[in-house]
Design an enzyme around this catalytic site. Sequence first.
Site, PDB file in Angstrom:
ATOM      1  N   ARG A 190       0.803  -1.230   0.000  1.00  0.00           N
ATOM      2  CA  ARG A 190       0.000   0.000   0.000  1.00  0.00           C
ATOM      3  C   ARG A 190       0.834   1.278   0.000  1.00  0.00           C
ATOM      4  NH1 ARG A 190      -2.740  -3.873   1.724  1.00  0.00           N
ATOM      5  NH2 ARG A 190      -0.752  -4.375   2.625  1.00  0.00           N
ATOM      6  N   THR A 191       1.753   1.380   0.938  1.00  0.00           N
ATOM      7  CA  THR A 191       2.417   2.673   1.125  1.00  0.00           C
ATOM      8  C   THR A 191       3.245   3.015  -0.109  1.00  0.00           C
ATOM      9  OG1 THR A 191       2.508   2.099   3.456  1.00  0.00           O
ATOM     10  CG2 THR A 191       3.766   4.032   2.771  1.00  0.00           C
ATOM     11  N   LYS A 232      26.330  -3.398  -0.471  1.00  0.00           N
ATOM     12  CA  LYS A 232      27.806  -3.353  -0.473  1.00  0.00           C
ATOM     13  C   LYS A 232      28.335  -2.670   0.780  1.00  0.00           C
ATOM     14  CE  LYS A 232      27.595  -2.423  -5.430  1.00  0.00           C
ATOM     15  NZ  LYS A 232      27.751  -1.313  -6.377  1.00  0.00           N
ATOM     16  N   HIS A 259       4.499   5.755  11.661  1.00  0.00           N
ATOM     17  CA  HIS A 259       4.040   5.617  10.274  1.00  0.00           C
ATOM     18  C   HIS A 259       3.054   6.763  10.008  1.00  0.00           C
ATOM     19  CE1 HIS A 259       2.986   4.001   6.496  1.00  0.00           C
ATOM     20  NE2 HIS A 259       2.706   2.751   6.820  1.00  0.00           N
TER      21      HIS A 259
HETATM   22  N1   CP Z   1      -0.441  -0.118   5.848  1.00  0.00           N
HETATM   23  C1   CP Z   1       0.782  -0.348   5.309  1.00  0.00           C
HETATM   24  O1   CP Z   1       1.783   0.279   5.686  1.00  0.00           O
HETATM   25  O2   CP Z   1       0.814  -1.302   4.337  1.00  0.00           O
HETATM   26  P1   CP Z   1       2.109  -1.729   3.525  1.00  0.00           P
HETATM   27  O3   CP Z   1       3.067  -2.372   4.486  1.00  0.00           O
HETATM   28  O4   CP Z   1       1.610  -2.674   2.464  1.00  0.00           O
HETATM   29  O5   CP Z   1       2.713  -0.488   2.935  1.00  0.00           O
END
Ligand code: CP
Length: 372
Positions: free
Chosen positions: A51-52, A80, A129
């Site tokens: 998603r992100t 590396k 997040h």
């Molecule tokens: N919600 C979320 O962060 O999903 P992803 O890990 O798929 O980006």
Amino acid sequence: MKSLIDILNLSTAEIDELIRTAISISDNPAKYSDICRGKTLANLFFEPSTRTRMSIESAMYSLGGNVINMNDQSTSSASKGESLSDTIRVVSSYVDILAIRHPSEGAGLLASEFSSVPVINAGDGGHCHPTQTLADLLTIYREKGSFDDLTIGFCGDLKYGRTVHSLIKALLRYKDVKIYLISPEELALPSYLKDYMNELGNSYIETISLEDAIPNLDVLYMTRIQKERFQDINTYENLKDVYILKKESLNLAKDNLSIMHPLPRVNEISIEVDNDPRACYFKQVLNGKYMRMSLIIKLLSLYEKTASVKETGSHNDIGSNKEIISNEKIDSDFKCKNPHCITNHERGLKGVYEIKDGKKQCAYCEYEEDIS
Ligand code: CP
């Protein structure tokens, strides 16, 4: 605000503005389809994502911009032994804005110190997040019309759940928000967030029982028990199915409950719940794209690029990111005790802490230790 590293980098007025722009984008996407023409975003993903990464990429394309990607650490020079700070210095010289996801907590803040362009923290280990929080806030706003007076239950992995940490921080600024923390003891919310709630005088209730909490909730925020965060696979196996939201679990819930989940899910919400009108988790996904579009517009409009010479910050001479680490105490003897903190993985990075309520708090990952 030059970068979005922590949701607290945004004022309440800025969140309101991002929501207004996101709604305007969803009502009239054509109006925004050329706004980032000639701009390029770099997506640096050192951890898996669907998603992100894809919503940031899709957001930039829908604004008329370009995207370059680093999807796999193994094909980059990180394999590396290149440091994160060197990678960021290099990539930021190619682009106008960059997004980073990294397994180390505090990696987003480090990136913002070394980047010459705005940075979006797309998830730093089990820490924060903030763009998921923007998606969550737009979803709550659309479902409930306001953030005030809500009772919200966070269920599952509250220890490593970065989406939970950021959303709690964001919600604490609103009036009379009541929080239920529903988790086994092993996955309880970190103490720095409980301290933060106490400081702000917010009420929260800790329980292990989803059944007891659910009748009280306006919003239920389910989370995955994250296998990748456990050192010990047996602990994960014992906890992985501790909460499973089933159709019957909703018998005691309010008719207007909003069921949220940042996704991906494994077993914690049964598929049969997807058809319940209270399920909002797939709405969060599209709201995330609109909010990321809104954020990219804001960060690029705030950022005035010097045409030929891009200024680059350097660690412990933080320069343009002074506003992010405030009241810092740089101490070459300070070693953060969180093994997942970026300061324990990046060569030459010195510890930075703040003194808070008699504890030393790492400025990168917010891990607290008592002063003895
Ligand atoms: N919600 C979320 O962060 O999903 P992803 O890990 O798929 O980006």
